[in-house]
Design an enzyme around this catalytic site. Structure first.
Site, PDB file in Angstrom:
ATOM      1  N   ASN A  60      -8.043   6.110  -1.110  1.00 59.39           N
ATOM      2  CA  ASN A  60      -8.089   6.580  -0.428  1.00 59.39           C
ATOM      3  C   ASN A  60      -6.847   7.450  -0.089  1.00 59.39           C
ATOM      4  O   ASN A  60      -6.913   8.689   1.068  1.00 59.39           O
ATOM      5  CB  ASN A  60      -8.616   6.302   0.455  1.00 59.39           C
ATOM      6  CG  ASN A  60      -9.975   5.174  -0.075  1.00 59.39           C
ATOM      7  OD1 ASN A  60     -10.254   5.765  -0.417  1.00 59.39           O
ATOM      8  ND2 ASN A  60     -10.205   4.469   0.749  1.00 59.39           N
ATOM      9  N   TYR A  72       4.022   3.013   3.676  1.00 57.08           N
ATOM     10  CA  TYR A  72       4.785   2.097   4.271  1.00 57.08           C
ATOM     11  C   TYR A  72       5.572   1.268   3.546  1.00 57.08           C
ATOM     12  O   TYR A  72       7.049   1.449   3.759  1.00 57.08           O
ATOM     13  CB  TYR A  72       4.094   1.634   5.611  1.00 57.08           C
ATOM     14  CG  TYR A  72       4.939   0.975   6.479  1.00 57.08           C
ATOM     15  CD1 TYR A  72       5.291   2.053   7.367  1.00 57.08           C
ATOM     16  CD2 TYR A  72       4.817  -0.148   6.784  1.00 57.08           C
ATOM     17  CE1 TYR A  72       6.321   1.581   8.837  1.00 57.08           C
ATOM     18  CE2 TYR A  72       5.781  -0.645   7.520  1.00 57.08           C
ATOM     19  CZ  TYR A  72       5.543  -0.014   8.867  1.00 57.08           C
ATOM     20  OH  TYR A  72       6.915  -0.444  10.250  1.00 57.08           O
ATOM     21  N   THR A  84       4.107  -5.161  19.897  1.00 51.34           N
ATOM     22  CA  THR A  84       4.302  -3.485  20.271  1.00 51.34           C
ATOM     23  C   THR A  84       3.075  -2.688  20.608  1.00 51.34           C
ATOM     24  O   THR A  84       1.827  -3.524  19.514  1.00 51.34           O
ATOM     25  CB  THR A  84       4.992  -2.414  19.067  1.00 51.34           C
ATOM     26  OG1 THR A  84       4.237  -2.986  17.735  1.00 51.34           O
ATOM     27  CG2 THR A  84       6.701  -3.383  19.297  1.00 51.34           C
TER      28      THR A  84
END
Ligand code: NAI
Length: 465
Positions: free
Chosen positions: A317, A371, A406
């Site tokens: 996707n 990533y 984070t």
């Protein structure tokens, strides 16, 4: 995001609940505070005969630890047990070891491993909270199969022991590549691994080699006189890196996107640094960054490639723009800036470059092909650049964080977040400061023994790599 389970489990009620239901019991980790001693209590030091004759050697190691303010108690083998020195035998018998350190640099045979086992088995019974186990060995060098097998076996011992330890304790292995890695290089590694700076570094193998480096004039201010640029410094891990570099004495240039200008200025002001509004993916970014540091501060010694983005989607996707932007910001910018740093007028001699990778780039992660490609690419990049940086007395390394608390990870779905948090040997997520401490340590001049390496700050992830 706060780990509420960690706080609950460390309350009196939580402790009872945990032992009753056999729940994971993450411990509050010992973290470094300015001026803290290296260790809160004594260190038990053991070693194989023969280590004393080679660098670092038992004596060199003991002396550097003593000079660093550590209370060292030497142990000697008496049959299958290791006896602490008389000085310690007379001391308070309830006291705990803060660290167990074993010099196995002279290990040559499988029988030597049993001596290490005996030392650890005895010492572990009295290892205190957030204790440290550090084993020193030699890197296998192809000279002798028995010796290489013995040296490699240390890896299996330390990684497995790290998985057995509880109560915030960690175990790491330091391998010395050659005898040239001088004592300052070993001292730098010991100062990191024993202190609260390495709270979330567990089950790692650190190789030290290269030419000998000088110790800093003052170990409590190891970056004095250094100019450091940190990208993505307006928030999160980058802001923490900027803070820790400044604490260790560096003049920090905090760089981030113009749209993050306000928070960037706040970070820079807080740490006595300067802010540089810069989109690192712009064509002229390398030149602007170097020019800024050179014209304001006369040069640049440290560059931390921290800025990074995610655009997660399953590969099927994923839009080309999502792919391209992640590869551009996380990898291509670093490639271009590093190439520019190697040009005349770029990084000063003895410089340090640290690049943020990720355990996703080592183990892979669903929904993160872009990533993970960028972060695995960073690992390949530091390995490939290492020789060129070494030629100018500089180093380039990567830090691969695991699950860090984070804004990025607080946006994860609850179940995924809770799983990622607990599935490591320390049973909790790391904090931005844990990554910052590792990055900062690799920026020290005395850490020049590491080059082209990846240091994971992941609490020893149990899944994947
Ligand atoms: P973050 O999203 O909180 O901060 C990233 C910073 O980079 C932001 O201030 C952003 O404005 C800046 N930035 C983005 N694109 C930029 C560009 N083109 N030019 C200049 N600055 C830009 O991220 P976080 O969580 O602090 O992560 C920092 C680094 O650590 C990233 O490289 C990330 O991939 C890596 N990392 C983070 C992990 C975590 O658990 N948070 C785990 C593994 C790696």
């Amino acid at each position: 995001m706060a780990d509420r389970y960690l706080s609950l489990i460390n309350s009196p009620l939580g402790e009872n609940l945990a032992s009753w239901l056999k729940l994971p019991r993450p411990a509050a980790l010992r973290r470094y505070g300015l001026g803290d001693p290296l260790l809160p209590g004594p260190l038990l030091l053991g070693g194989l005969g023969g280590g004393a004759a080679s660098a670092p050697g038992a004596k060199g190691l003991r002396d550097l630890l003593v000079n660093a303010g550590v209370g060292v108690v030497e142990a000697t083998a008496a049959g299958a047990t290791w006896e602490p020195s008389t000085a310690w035998a007379d001391a308070d018998t309830d006291a705990k070891w803060s660290a167990l350190v074993f010099d196995a640099t002279a290990a040559t045979s499988v029988a030597d491993l049993a001596l290490l086992r005996d030392f650890l088995a005895g010492g572990l019974r009295r290892l205190g909270a957030s204790g440290r186990v550090v084993v020193l060995g030699r890197a296998p060098d192809g000279a002798d199969p028995v010796q290489d097998a013995t040296r490699q076996a240390l890896d299996g011992i330390v990684r497995s022991l790290a998985k057995e330890l509880r109560n915030g304790a960690t175990a790491n292995l330091v391998l010395l590549d050659t005898t040239e890695a001088g004592l300052a290089v070993v001292e730098s590694a010991m100062r990191f691994l024993l202190s609260g700076r390495s709270a979330y570094v567990d089950g790692q193998v650190i190789r030290l080699g290269g030419a000998a480096v000088a110790a800093p004039a003052d170990w409590s201010n190891p970056l004095q006189g250094k100019v450091a640029v940190v990208t993505g410094a307006a928030r999160g891990i980058g802001a923490s890196i900027a803070t820790v570099l400044a604490r260790d004495g560096a003049q920090v240039v905090a760089a981030d996107l113009p749209m993050a200008g306000e928070s960037l200025a706040r970070v820079a002001n807080r740490i006595g640094g300067t802010s540089l509004q810069l989109d690192i993916s712009a064509a002229d970014a390398p030149e602007r960054m170097i020019h800024y540091a050179n014209s304001r501060f006369g040069g640049v010694d440290i560059v931390i490639h921290n800025a990074g983005i995610t655009r997660d989607k399953l590969l099927a996707n994923m839009k080309p723009a999502q792919w391209d932007s992640v590869l551009a910001v996380n990898l291509e910018t670093q490639l271009r800036i590093n190439a520019a740093l190697l040009q005349p007028g770029g990084l000063r001699s003895g410089g340090r470059v640290v690049c943020l990778a990720s355990t996703s780039g080592i183990a892979g992660n669903r929904g993160q092909t872009n990533y993970a490609a960028s972060k695995a690419g960073v690992i390949g990049m530091v390995r490939s650049f290492a020789q060129s940086f070494a030629e100018r007395g500089a180093t380039i390394n990567a830090v691969a964080p695991g699950f860090i608390e984070t804004e990025m990870t607080s946006a994860m779905p609850f179940a995924t977040r809770e799983t990622a948090r607990r599935l490591n040997s320390l049973q909790q997520g790391g904090l931005p400061v844990d990554v910052a401490e590792a990055v900062c340590w690799l920026s020290w001049s005395a850490s020049g023994g590491m080059n082209g390496q990846v240091l994971r700050v992941c609490g020893q992830n149990l899944v994947g790599a």
